[in-house]
Design a protein around this motif. Sequence first.
Motif, PDB file in Angstrom:
ATOM      1  N   VAL A 195       0.827  -1.201   0.000  1.00 26.33           N
ATOM      2  CA  VAL A 195       0.000   0.000   0.000  1.00 26.33           C
ATOM      3  C   VAL A 195       0.865   1.256   0.000  1.00 26.33           C
ATOM      4  O   VAL A 195       0.490   2.270  -0.588  1.00 26.33           O
ATOM      5  N   SER A 196       2.052   1.166   0.612  1.00 27.79           N
ATOM      6  CA  SER A 196       2.911   2.354   0.696  1.00 27.79           C
ATOM      7  C   SER A 196       3.307   2.861  -0.690  1.00 27.79           C
ATOM      8  O   SER A 196       3.555   4.053  -0.880  1.00 27.79           O
ATOM      9  N   GLN A 197       3.327   1.941  -1.680  1.00 26.06           N
ATOM     10  CA  GLN A 197       3.660   2.366  -3.051  1.00 26.06           C
ATOM     11  C   GLN A 197       2.569   3.243  -3.658  1.00 26.06           C
ATOM     12  O   GLN A 197       2.802   3.911  -4.658  1.00 26.06           O
ATOM     13  N   LEU A 198       1.392   3.206  -3.060  1.00 23.47           N
ATOM     14  CA  LEU A 198       0.271   3.966  -3.617  1.00 23.47           C
ATOM     15  C   LEU A 198       0.211   5.392  -3.097  1.00 23.47           C
ATOM     16  O   LEU A 198      -0.609   6.187  -3.553  1.00 23.47           O
ATOM     17  N   LYS A 199       1.070   5.720  -2.154  1.00 27.29           N
ATOM     18  CA  LYS A 199       1.009   7.032  -1.523  1.00 27.29           C
ATOM     19  C   LYS A 199       1.097   8.140  -2.577  1.00 27.29           C
ATOM     20  O   LYS A 199       1.986   8.142  -3.432  1.00 27.29           O
ATOM     21  N   ASP A 200       0.107   9.044  -2.553  1.00 28.98           N
ATOM     22  CA  ASP A 200       0.027  10.179  -3.481  1.00 28.98           C
ATOM     23  C   ASP A 200      -0.046   9.769  -4.946  1.00 28.98           C
ATOM     24  O   ASP A 200       0.261  10.567  -5.840  1.00 28.98           O
ATOM     25  N   GLN A 201      -0.434   8.526  -5.196  1.00 25.62           N
ATOM     26  CA  GLN A 201      -0.614   8.085  -6.582  1.00 25.62           C
ATOM     27  C   GLN A 201      -2.106   7.950  -6.851  1.00 25.62           C
ATOM     28  O   GLN A 201      -2.905   7.871  -5.926  1.00 25.62           O
ATOM     29  N   ASN A 202      -2.464   7.900  -8.147  1.00 24.27           N
ATOM     30  CA  ASN A 202      -3.872   7.711  -8.490  1.00 24.27           C
ATOM     31  C   ASN A 202      -4.242   6.241  -8.444  1.00 24.27           C
ATOM     32  O   ASN A 202      -3.606   5.412  -9.084  1.00 24.27           O
ATOM     33  N   LEU A 203      -5.289   5.938  -7.669  1.00 27.38           N
ATOM     34  CA  LEU A 203      -5.799   4.577  -7.600  1.00 27.38           C
ATOM     35  C   LEU A 203      -7.224   4.589  -8.158  1.00 27.38           C
ATOM     36  O   LEU A 203      -8.040   5.416  -7.760  1.00 27.38           O
ATOM     37  N   LYS A 260      -3.887   4.031 -18.434  1.00 26.22           N
ATOM     38  CA  LYS A 260      -2.884   4.514 -17.471  1.00 26.22           C
ATOM     39  C   LYS A 260      -3.281   5.808 -16.756  1.00 26.22           C
ATOM     40  O   LYS A 260      -2.473   6.693 -16.527  1.00 26.22           O
ATOM     41  N   ARG A 261      -4.576   5.898 -16.420  1.00 35.05           N
ATOM     42  CA  ARG A 261      -5.007   7.081 -15.682  1.00 35.05           C
ATOM     43  C   ARG A 261      -4.647   6.951 -14.209  1.00 35.05           C
ATOM     44  O   ARG A 261      -4.713   7.913 -13.459  1.00 35.05           O
ATOM     45  N   GLY A 262      -4.318   5.744 -13.798  1.00 37.52           N
ATOM     46  CA  GLY A 262      -3.889   5.526 -12.421  1.00 37.52           C
ATOM     47  C   GLY A 262      -2.830   4.449 -12.413  1.00 37.52           C
ATOM     48  O   GLY A 262      -2.664   3.725 -13.399  1.00 37.52           O
ATOM     49  N   VAL A 263      -2.087   4.310 -11.305  1.00 36.59           N
ATOM     50  CA  VAL A 263      -1.023   3.304 -11.261  1.00 36.59           C
ATOM     51  C   VAL A 263      -1.591   1.926 -10.977  1.00 36.59           C
ATOM     52  O   VAL A 263      -0.954   0.911 -11.272  1.00 36.59           O
ATOM     53  N   ALA A 264      -2.796   1.884 -10.359  1.00 35.52           N
ATOM     54  CA  ALA A 264      -3.384   0.595 -10.021  1.00 35.52           C
ATOM     55  C   ALA A 264      -4.881   0.753  -9.874  1.00 35.52           C
ATOM     56  O   ALA A 264      -5.407   1.868  -9.930  1.00 35.52           O
TER      57      ALA A 264
END
Lengths: 228, 283
Positions: free
Chosen positions: B150-158, B195-199
């Motif tokens: 989950v830490s990889q998602l910090k401030d990324q678009n999900l 690719k509008r979000g990383v995951a």
Amino acid sequence: MAHSGIDVLTAGSNFSRLLGGLWVTIKIALIAIIIGLIIGVLLGILRTLPNRPLRFILRLYLEFFRIVPTVVLLFLFYYILPKEFNVNLPADAVATLVFALWVAAEMTDIVRGALESVPQHQKEAGQAIGLTYWQLQRYVLIPQAWPLCLPATVNLMTRVVKTTSLLMLISVMDVINIGQQIIEANNKTAPNGVFWIYGIIFIFYFMINYPLSRWAKHLNKRRLEANH
Amino acid sequence: MRELGLKRLFTTIGVLALLVSVLAGCGSRNASSSHTTNQNSVAKIKKRGTLRVAVFGDLPPYGWVNKSGQRVGYDVTLARRVAKDLGVKIKFVQVNANNRVDALNANKVDIVLANFTVTSERKQVVDFAKAYMKVSVGVVSPQNAKITKVSQLKDQNLIVTKGTTAENYFTAMQTSVNLLKFDSKTQQFNALKNKRGVALADDNSYLYAWVKNNPKYTVGIKGIGPKQYISPAVKKGNTSLLNWTNQEITKLTKAGFFKTDYQQQLAPYFGKEVKASDIIINH
């Protein structure tokens, strides 16, 4: 590309299902436009009356339907009002009702604007030869206002047809909703199906709206020519 | 002139506000009285002769439409069985994740069988019967940019779908993640591919199924948050249908209905990573 996905359109009854969805779309738009036009023209004439409270109420009606987004209106009429007032209409009927009320609201403004833009001396001339209020409307104002409001009305129609794409929110099986069913059902075997489905939906909408938009242009041109 | 226009604007706004509050006022009064009559009791449904079921139309393998235009899937098979055991015809109402609760409350359907995950928030607005499936939230990402923590998602678009458990979980528990919310499953997967979000986060069983057909992606986080249960839902206070449904689920579980349903509807969609016992429940 081994599989272009175009056969998603022809597989099984997919294409006839899309046409069925398109029919639902057209039916709702058409009935709503017809009802909306009739109510809108009548209310539009009323809006030119000097009666202030009446004008205010009609203005409120117009502003309500103009300001509130269609999505919210659909949600309100389909989910919230039935719960509160115990009326339970099927989704297609709710969709037709909301669109008809919206068309009527927009029409009142188009009609009022057209009636008011008929030159004042025309009205005075009519009054001078002793026409009653309704005779004045029937023989002087409406015939001259009619060409003025046609282009705007046709434009409104194209907007109605496009806005039907929101109907999936209230479980209406319109062409977009059927399209999404087909896309998801085939996502595994034909990931590119999405392109073809939306492509055909684009063509469907284009086939309805392009003639309308050409017609609006033509009407506008004819009106300008007649004025010169 | 300017002042007059402004004054008029305020009057209009005032009247509009009044209108809305009047509407809302009479609404709340009626709402309380409408609870007294249950329009969707078992007796009423039998009398009507049709069971109205909210299902998904775009979520294989749970609720979707095949190429001959028939509704099929794990939930749909259950829905047909429930209607059969009630001795009535079935009427499907297609819903999105977002309007399952409203469809019940506005009395558009009798029961929701649309992959409806039980949460404490939802329990306050609808009544859930016994669960017929279990899942947890998973996160899917491209193979070449795998998200495993989950830490990889910090401030990324999900990417999530509105009204899903995944949306609720990330909104409440993982506030440092930017959520990109969509209305339908179709939209959310298109967004991931574009690719509008990383995951993308959704129920894990569903993601396994999707990944099997989209090998460029992987379920990097297999389970996050607590285990979730999927249940039929009825309108709040509809004890008649609730009790009946509970008995039905128990009966069907004993009869091995869900095992067959799993084998027929879900197994072909899931990869080897999933076993029947991961999904179905033994009450």
